[in-house]
Design a protein around this motif. Sequence first.
Motif, PDB file in Angstrom:
ATOM      1  N   CYS A  17      -8.705 -29.642  -0.647  1.00 54.91           N
ATOM      2  CA  CYS A  17      -9.591 -28.494  -0.404  1.00 54.91           C
ATOM      3  C   CYS A  17      -9.197 -27.286  -1.249  1.00 54.91           C
ATOM      4  N   LYS A  24     -12.483 -21.688   2.528  1.00 49.99           N
ATOM      5  CA  LYS A  24     -12.727 -22.932   1.800  1.00 49.99           C
ATOM      6  C   LYS A  24     -12.642 -24.140   2.728  1.00 49.99           C
ATOM      7  N   GLN A  75     -15.782 -24.297   4.712  1.00 51.68           N
ATOM      8  CA  GLN A  75     -16.898 -24.822   3.913  1.00 51.68           C
ATOM      9  C   GLN A  75     -16.832 -26.353   3.808  1.00 51.68           C
ATOM     10  N   VAL A  76     -15.649 -26.892   3.585  1.00 58.28           N
ATOM     11  CA  VAL A  76     -15.520 -28.348   3.442  1.00 58.28           C
ATOM     12  C   VAL A  76     -15.789 -29.044   4.776  1.00 58.28           C
ATOM     13  N   GLU A 130     -19.326 -29.999   5.418  1.00 53.70           N
ATOM     14  CA  GLU A 130     -19.963 -31.035   4.606  1.00 53.70           C
ATOM     15  C   GLU A 130     -20.211 -32.300   5.450  1.00 53.70           C
ATOM     16  N   TYR A 147     -21.558 -23.185   0.923  1.00 51.84           N
ATOM     17  CA  TYR A 147     -21.683 -23.792  -0.400  1.00 51.84           C
ATOM     18  C   TYR A 147     -20.447 -23.510  -1.247  1.00 51.84           C
ATOM     19  N   LYS A 148     -19.877 -24.579  -1.802  1.00 54.57           N
ATOM     20  CA  LYS A 148     -18.767 -24.385  -2.733  1.00 54.57           C
ATOM     21  C   LYS A 148     -19.318 -23.828  -4.035  1.00 54.57           C
ATOM     22  N   ASP A 162     -18.462 -23.570  -8.134  1.00 52.61           N
ATOM     23  CA  ASP A 162     -17.686 -23.845  -9.344  1.00 52.61           C
ATOM     24  C   ASP A 162     -18.644 -23.835 -10.524  1.00 52.61           C
ATOM     25  N   SER A 174     -22.610 -25.915  -9.364  1.00 56.62           N
ATOM     26  CA  SER A 174     -23.182 -24.937  -8.431  1.00 56.62           C
ATOM     27  C   SER A 174     -24.313 -24.112  -9.033  1.00 56.62           C
ATOM     28  N   SER A 188     -14.497 -20.235  -8.312  1.00 61.88           N
ATOM     29  CA  SER A 188     -14.091 -21.240  -7.323  1.00 61.88           C
ATOM     30  C   SER A 188     -13.270 -20.651  -6.180  1.00 61.88           C
ATOM     31  N   ILE A 246     -16.776 -18.605  -1.648  1.00 63.98           N
ATOM     32  CA  ILE A 246     -17.805 -19.515  -1.143  1.00 63.98           C
ATOM     33  C   ILE A 246     -19.062 -18.703  -0.849  1.00 63.98           C
TER      34      ILE A 246
END
Length: 430
Positions: free
Chosen positions: A42, A264, A267-268, A271, A296-297, A299, A303, A349, A352
């Motif tokens: 993560c 973070k 956020q994960v 999912e 939402y991640k 990067d 993204s 990154s 979020i």
Amino acid sequence: MPFTLFPSILPADVLSKTKSLQTAFQTVIYKVANNHEFMKACLSGLLNVDDFTQQLWKIYETVRNEGTTQEVSIILTRNDYMMEYAEEDGVKQDCKQVEFNTFASGAGGVISSMVDVHRYSLSLEDILFKDNQLPDNHPTAGLAKGLVKAWQLYKNKRAALLFIVGIPEPNTPDQRWLERDILRLDGSIKVIYRTFPQLIKQMTLGENKELIVDGTEVAIVYYRYGYAPKHYPTDAEFKLRLDMERSRAIKCPTVAFHLAGCKKIQQVLAEPGVLEKFIDGTDVIKDLRSTFVGLYKLDTKDSSKIITQALQTPERFVLKPQREGGGNNLFGDELKDYLEKIKESPELSSWILMDRIRAAKHRNRLIRVGLGPECRDVVSELGIFGVHISTPTSELENFECGYLLRTKPEEANEGGLFSGHSCLDSPFLV
């Protein structure tokens, strides 16, 4: 403290639902904090671009590699929600998770008196109510129970409970409420308060890594400070945090639980298929997931679609860094300008994106210093307190212990009490 003149209406089933989910959320965070590979996966994208998270990770890895000297951990948590109108009718309210706090979860003390304030204000207006519409709420009784239980597990009656605080310390009244409830449970417990600068001078580790402050062994390190980069102006503060993590003292929280509270991780966990790795029960997972909004991640590779949406309609989103303590999130034009600036940068990154919750608004009078009793359109944020004590292989205590209702002007973005954005409130259950 700022407060509302009257309690705010809240559906009783919303309060019941959020309270009932607290232990399941705590179990998930416990399992995350003890899953090295998951946390590494993560957070790996953050470590090169977020210096603060990188420093915490180094402490975590150092102690993990050396071998922990204390198996017991405790967290005092607060799971924050906002009320959102259901899509189908625009009347029924449901709760949506804002964040799960594992570090310095405050206001459990100062909220305890608000029920009496609001029973009084309603009686002055001759507004009738039933006792169960304004129920007693005393979070520090449960938080103190958890700290005393952890202190007992240390098995040294002469060892102290250390509150780590700041200078100046705006939360002193809240901390004294908690200390009072600790002493109500066991008046023999010595509670001491120290700042990082004091500990840098006064703290040592004993022969068996006992944490010693001014000659007193410490059983519990309870952090009410240390969650923000500004709390670590030099390497000495990080060295102090490492030494406390190495010590035999029980930490509230350990650096692993601190990291598990990162945005973070939140956020994960949102999912598809991730919650199932940490908790059993289809109904429980469904109920937990029903509180999530879009997370939402970010990067530079995958993204572009969500970044374009956020730049076109920034009012629909919140941009969040990996920080605690309030005042860090970006909204509206600020979100748009900053996202435009970093969208091609590795720094992207470390943030979020989150769907902005369409908070259910109502009317109340806010009592704030210098502003008088303003009658405003307001929105409320509900936080559920909990206690979790564990070892890496076993959950020893897991319970919910009350709630915090904060109410702020509808147009206010942030919701911090001690930053002056929100007011203490009570739910009037319907």
